[in-house]
Every structure is written in C-alpha cells, then in structure tokens.
Design a protein around this motif. Structure first.
Motif, short mmCIF file in Angstrom:
data_model
loop_
_atom_site.label_atom_id
_atom_site.label_comp_id
_atom_site.label_asym_id
_atom_site.label_seq_id
_atom_site.Cartn_x
_atom_site.Cartn_y
_atom_site.Cartn_z
N ASN A 300 0.85 -1.18 0.00
CA ASN A 300 0.00 0.00 0.00
C ASN A 300 0.89 1.24 0.00
OD1 ASN A 300 -2.74 0.98 0.04
ND2 ASN A 300 -2.36 1.73 2.11
N LYS A 301 0.42 2.32 -0.59
CA LYS A 301 1.22 3.54 -0.64
C LYS A 301 1.34 4.20 0.72
CE LYS A 301 0.42 4.68 -5.51
NZ LYS A 301 -0.09 5.68 -6.47
N LYS A 302 0.35 3.94 1.58
CA LYS A 302 0.36 4.55 2.91
C LYS A 302 0.39 3.47 3.97
CE LYS A 302 -2.31 8.62 1.46
NZ LYS A 302 -3.54 9.43 1.70
N ALA A 303 0.88 3.82 5.15
CA ALA A 303 0.88 2.89 6.27
C ALA A 303 -0.56 2.63 6.72
CB ALA A 303 1.69 3.45 7.43
N LEU A 304 -0.82 1.44 7.20
CA LEU A 304 -2.13 1.09 7.73
C LEU A 304 -1.99 0.72 9.20
CD1 LEU A 304 -3.59 -1.13 4.83
CD2 LEU A 304 -4.01 1.30 5.27
N HIS A 305 -2.91 1.22 10.00
CA HIS A 305 -2.86 0.95 11.44
C HIS A 305 -3.23 -0.49 11.73
CE1 HIS A 305 -2.18 5.13 12.38
NE2 HIS A 305 -3.26 5.50 11.69
N THR A 306 -2.62 -1.04 12.78
CA THR A 306 -2.97 -2.37 13.25
C THR A 306 -4.46 -2.45 13.54
OG1 THR A 306 -0.77 -2.62 14.22
CG2 THR A 306 -2.47 -4.12 15.02
N GLN A 307 -5.06 -3.59 13.20
CA GLN A 307 -6.49 -3.89 13.37
C GLN A 307 -7.39 -3.24 12.30
OE1 GLN A 307 -7.45 -6.30 15.50
NE2 GLN A 307 -5.22 -6.41 15.87
N THR A 308 -6.76 -2.47 11.37
CA THR A 308 -7.55 -1.98 10.23
C THR A 308 -8.01 -3.16 9.38
OG1 THR A 308 -6.30 0.09 10.15
CG2 THR A 308 -7.50 -0.54 8.15
N LYS A 309 -9.25 -3.12 8.93
CA LYS A 309 -9.78 -4.18 8.07
C LYS A 309 -9.86 -3.67 6.63
CE LYS A 309 -12.45 -6.53 11.66
NZ LYS A 309 -11.52 -7.68 11.74
N VAL A 310 -9.32 -4.47 5.71
CA VAL A 310 -9.39 -4.13 4.28
C VAL A 310 -9.81 -5.39 3.52
CG1 VAL A 310 -7.63 -2.33 4.43
CG2 VAL A 310 -6.96 -4.68 3.91
N PHE A 311 -10.15 -5.19 2.25
CA PHE A 311 -10.54 -6.32 1.40
C PHE A 311 -9.54 -6.45 0.25
CE2 PHE A 311 -14.35 -4.76 3.46
CZ PHE A 311 -14.94 -5.94 3.93
N LEU A 312 -9.13 -7.67 -0.03
CA LEU A 312 -8.16 -7.94 -1.10
C LEU A 312 -8.83 -8.69 -2.24
CD1 LEU A 312 -5.07 -9.13 1.00
CD2 LEU A 312 -5.62 -6.81 0.24
N ASN A 313 -8.46 -8.32 -3.46
CA ASN A 313 -8.95 -8.99 -4.65
C ASN A 313 -7.79 -9.27 -5.59
OD1 ASN A 313 -12.07 -8.82 -4.44
ND2 ASN A 313 -11.38 -6.73 -3.95
N VAL A 314 -7.98 -10.25 -6.46
CA VAL A 314 -6.99 -10.52 -7.51
C VAL A 314 -7.73 -10.53 -8.85
CG1 VAL A 314 -5.37 -11.78 -6.08
CG2 VAL A 314 -7.21 -13.01 -7.19
N SER A 315 -7.03 -10.19 -9.90
CA SER A 315 -7.65 -10.10 -11.21
C SER A 315 -7.98 -11.49 -11.77
CB SER A 315 -6.75 -9.36 -12.19
OG SER A 315 -5.60 -10.14 -12.48
N LEU A 316 -9.00 -11.55 -12.59
CA LEU A 316 -9.36 -12.80 -13.25
C LEU A 316 -8.21 -13.30 -14.12
CD1 LEU A 316 -11.45 -14.96 -13.97
CD2 LEU A 316 -12.32 -13.41 -15.76
N GLN A 317 -7.49 -12.37 -14.74
CA GLN A 317 -6.36 -12.74 -15.59
C GLN A 317 -5.29 -13.48 -14.78
OE1 GLN A 317 -4.23 -9.40 -17.22
NE2 GLN A 317 -3.15 -10.64 -18.74
N LEU A 318 -5.03 -12.99 -13.56
CA LEU A 318 -4.05 -13.63 -12.70
C LEU A 318 -4.52 -15.02 -12.27
CD1 LEU A 318 -1.30 -13.07 -11.29
CD2 LEU A 318 -2.62 -12.46 -9.26
N VAL A 319 -5.79 -15.14 -11.95
CA VAL A 319 -6.35 -16.44 -11.57
C VAL A 319 -6.18 -17.45 -12.71
CG1 VAL A 319 -8.46 -17.69 -10.97
CG2 VAL A 319 -7.99 -15.47 -9.92
N ASN A 320 -6.50 -17.03 -13.91
CA ASN A 320 -6.40 -17.93 -15.05
C ASN A 320 -4.96 -18.33 -15.34
OD1 ASN A 320 -9.16 -17.86 -15.48
ND2 ASN A 320 -9.04 -16.13 -16.90
N LYS A 321 -4.03 -17.44 -15.05
CA LYS A 321 -2.62 -17.67 -15.37
C LYS A 321 -1.92 -18.52 -14.29
CE LYS A 321 -0.39 -14.10 -16.87
NZ LYS A 321 0.34 -12.81 -16.91
N ARG A 322 -2.25 -18.29 -13.02
CA ARG A 322 -1.45 -18.85 -11.93
C ARG A 322 -2.13 -19.97 -11.14
NH1 ARG A 322 1.43 -14.36 -9.65
NH2 ARG A 322 2.60 -13.36 -11.34
#
Length: 334
Positions: A300-322
């Motif tokens: 991430n470009k900025k620091a995130l505080h402990t206990q912060t909740k975020v959501f992660l996604n990956v591209s369909l292209q990456l899924v198909n490739k890897r």
C-alpha cells in the motif's frame, strides 16, 4: 556457443548437480538462481573446468571442454571466472593487478585499457593503491576488471556484487552489464539477489537441490513462476487457497500472488485484518490475517494501522494464469 549437456557432479557420495542441460548463445546473459546449497557455484566451477564431472559434457562452439584430469591449467583462455575468492596480488597496485592480465605483445595499449576498466568499475582514484589496503568490495571490483582485461568470450560471475555496498553496487551493475552486452560477451551470473538479475539477464535457470526447477526468459519466469520456490527467489510471495475468494469457494486450488498484485478495496473481497506494517521506501508492505487465519502480504502507498480491516482482490487474468489445481487423486474435487 555454450552447450551444457546432461551434466552431473558429486562431491564424494553426495550428488550436487543432476542432469543439467542448457545452452547459451553469443552475447546472451543467463542467470543461475536458487537457494544456498542448490548448486549454483558448483555449476559455474564445472563449466569453467575446475571440477571433473561425473556425467555429461560441456561444449564451446562445438569443442568439448575438459576438466582438471585433462588440463594442467584449469579453464580455457577465452573463459574468465570471477569467484568469491579474489585472485589478486596484494602487494602491487590496482593498475598493476589489471595490467598483468593484458597481452605482453601490446604494451603500448595497456595504459588506455587499464584506464577504461578502472572507469568501468568506478575506481579511478585507486589506480596506484596497493590491493592489500582495499576493502572487500573494492577488491571484488578489481577482480571484475582483471577478468575483463583480455575481453573474454564467456564470463562466469559468482555472486559478483556480494561485498559491494548498495550505492556502488547499483551504479556498477548499470555500467557493467550494458558494457558486456555491447562487447558481445556471453555471461552466466550466479546470484541470490534478484536485483542482479531482473534488469539484465536474458533468461533465468533456477536450481533446486541440484536439479533444474525452471528455465525461462527472465520476464516470463517472473510473471509465471512454476511454483512457490521459484516465486520466492524474487521476495515475498503469497500462496493463496483460492477458496478464500468467494467466487471460487468450491474450488480446491491455490494461487501464487506477489504482494503488489493484490488489489485493495474498502468494500468487498477477501477480508483481512492488518497486524504489521513495514516501511519499504517507495511503499509499505502490509501483513494481514484473513478470517480463517491465513497470513497474507500486500502493498500500500500509505501505512495502515494495526487492526484496520481491508478487502483484497486478484484479477481474473491472474487467476487464469497462476491457478494450480492438485493432481493428487485423493485430493478433494469441485
């Protein structure tokens, strides 16, 4: 120009290299990567002729290169090998160490050639300094210049920047490898540092316990690593059970994801809780824990505080490739 054909080598009863085969064309740069003990240095020594191999052959432009059982003097004149043990004369100057490898038949050219090589390694200020007074990194640079003195056709580099400080290392890489490319010198670099490799090598051969794990052009290998071992040579990598992504909840498979490949969302995706933030200069490496306890790393470009909740996604292209689906017949099915 170089062909290594099913090369195998053992130290006594311990097999170190097993059936290694590859070729290297004129002016190309091959990187050898792998964890410590994987056989990188041994492979360079075998190619150079320092070791008597158990099986296989090494050819240069169709001529077989023989080992120490056949040659009183190790190696060939057109191949230079720069190891982590510097072959320098401590009580003569830097310039003299380089010049002693130049042709005795062209003494008038020595001064210009020495000057050129000193500029290449960034040591013009140490021309008359005795080698015994140099640091380890400076000695390593002199060893490089010494190997280049007679313009070898093939240059073998074993961890060539390991003793050099970061600032000098970066500038030396940026001068050395383009110089070798311009001169048409074929290069094999054994290194554990991906910064020595990614910008300069045409292809990468990965060793794992003495066997070839992967061998591809550099960009293809980085973008499509065969497995976690290969990907981890470039830094942190996530092995993501793909069922953690809701879209693929029923699929028994895994996905290799570099931290920078995660897309961060504040609304939907794989929910993770931040547990650590590491400053990396241009970005922050964030360590997070998913709801089911998987540790994941993302940037991430900025620091995130402990206990912060975020959501992660990956591209369909990456899924198909890897995406890797288990081939074990006892593994669960969709």
């Amino acid at each position: 120009m170089l062909l290594v054909d099913t090369l195998s080598f053992s130290y006594r009863t311990t097999l170190v290299l097993s059936h290694i085969t590859f070729r290297l064309d004129k002016g190309k740069h091959l990187a050898i990567m792998g964890e410590s003990g994987s056989g990188k240095s041994t492979l360079l020594k075998a190619v150079f002729g320092l070791l008597e191999i158990d099986e296989g052959k090494v050819f240069w432009v169709g001529k077989e290169l023989l080992g120490p059982n056949y040659n009183l003097v190790h190696g060939e004149h057109f191949i230079k090998y720069v190891s982590q043990d510097f072959d320098l004369m401590p009580f003569i100057s830097v310039a003299e160490n380089i010049a002693k490898h130049l042709s005795v038949f062209e003494p008038d050219l020595h001064q210009g050639r020495v000057k050129e090589l000193l500029e290449l390694i960034g040591m013009q200020a140490f021309t008359d300094e005795k080698v015994k007074n140099l640091s380890g990194g400076q000695k390593q640079r002199v060893a490089l210049a010494q190997a280049l003195a007679q313009e070898p056709q093939l240059l073998l580099l074993d961890e060539p920047f390991s003793n050099i400080d970061q600032f000098k290392k970066n500038s030396l890489r940026n001068r050395l490898f383009p110089y070798l490319k311009r001169k048409g010198v074929s290069v094999i670099t054994a290194s554990h540092d991906s910064a020595d490799i990614l910008s300069f090598a045409d292809e990468i051969l990965v060793l794992n316990q003495g066997k070839i794990e992967d061998h591809q052009p550099t960009e293809l290998l980085y973008k499509n690593p065969k497995n976690e071992y290969v990907a981890s040579l470039f830094g942190t990598v996530n092995v993501l059970p793909i069922k953690l992504l809701k879209t693929y909840a029923e699929l028994d498979a895994s996905l290799l994801v570099y931290p920078h490949e995660f897309e961060i969302s504040s609304k939907s995706g794989l929910e993770v809780t931040v547990v650590n933030t590491f400053f990396k200069g241009t970005h922050y490496l964030i360590e997070g824990i998913s709801e089911d306890g998987h540790t994941l790393y993302f940037v991430n470009k900025k620091a995130l505080h402990t206990q912060t909740k975020v959501f992660l996604n990956v591209s369909l292209q990456l899924v198909n490739k890897r995406m890797t689906i288990p081939t074990d017949p006892h593994s669960s099915k969709m």
